[in-house]
Design an enzyme around this catalytic site. Structure first.
Site: not given
Length: 141
Positions: A69, A71, A97, A100
């Site tokens: 992801h 992040e 999410c 993250c």
């Protein structure tokens, strides 16, 4: 017309998202402190691995598990450079999410701003954490 700082950093996150290599969703993240960009990240495969755009996604439980992801990639970029993220702000094109979110907070980030809501990322644990930790900000802009 001149952008305010939040608009500016979110627009940078949008540009960063154009590097994403998973066709399911393009996400960009910019981490900032004192109006200086510390790190950026986009969702994509591990270094040296094939990209989803080249060979398809690896789907498990409706999620692409091949993709790191945005992040997490931004935090990894900061770590590789030895950059502290203490009391920094993250601008993310899509609501983080739960994993993250936890990583951002654990890295020292105290404010998270996002542009798009993603229902799969709505999580009661995030909401509970924010209710019980008023020093952390997460909001849609």
């Amino acid at each position: 017309m001149r952008s305010d700082w939040q608009e500016y950093f979110m627009s940078v996150a949008q540009v960063v998202s154009t590097r994403a290599t998973c066709p399911r969703r393009s996400v960009g993240c910019v981490i900032v402190r004192d109006r200086n960009i510390l790190a950026t990240g986009y969702n994509g495969s591990l270094p040296g691995a094939r990209h989803c755009t080249d060979g398809g996604c690896m789907i498990v439980d409706s999620h692409c598990i091949q993709t790191v992801h945005a992040e997490t990639n931004a935090i990894a970029q900061a770590a590789k450079a030895g950059t502290s993220l203490k009391e920094a702000t993250a601008y993310v094109t899509t609501r983080p999410c739960y994993n993250c979110f936890k990583i951002l907070i654990s890295a020292g980030i105290t404010s998270i701003y996002y542009r798009d809501t993603y229902e799969a990322h709505t999580n009661r644990y995030i909401d509970y954490y924010l209710e019980t930790n008023p020093n952390i900000v997460m909001e849609k802009i």
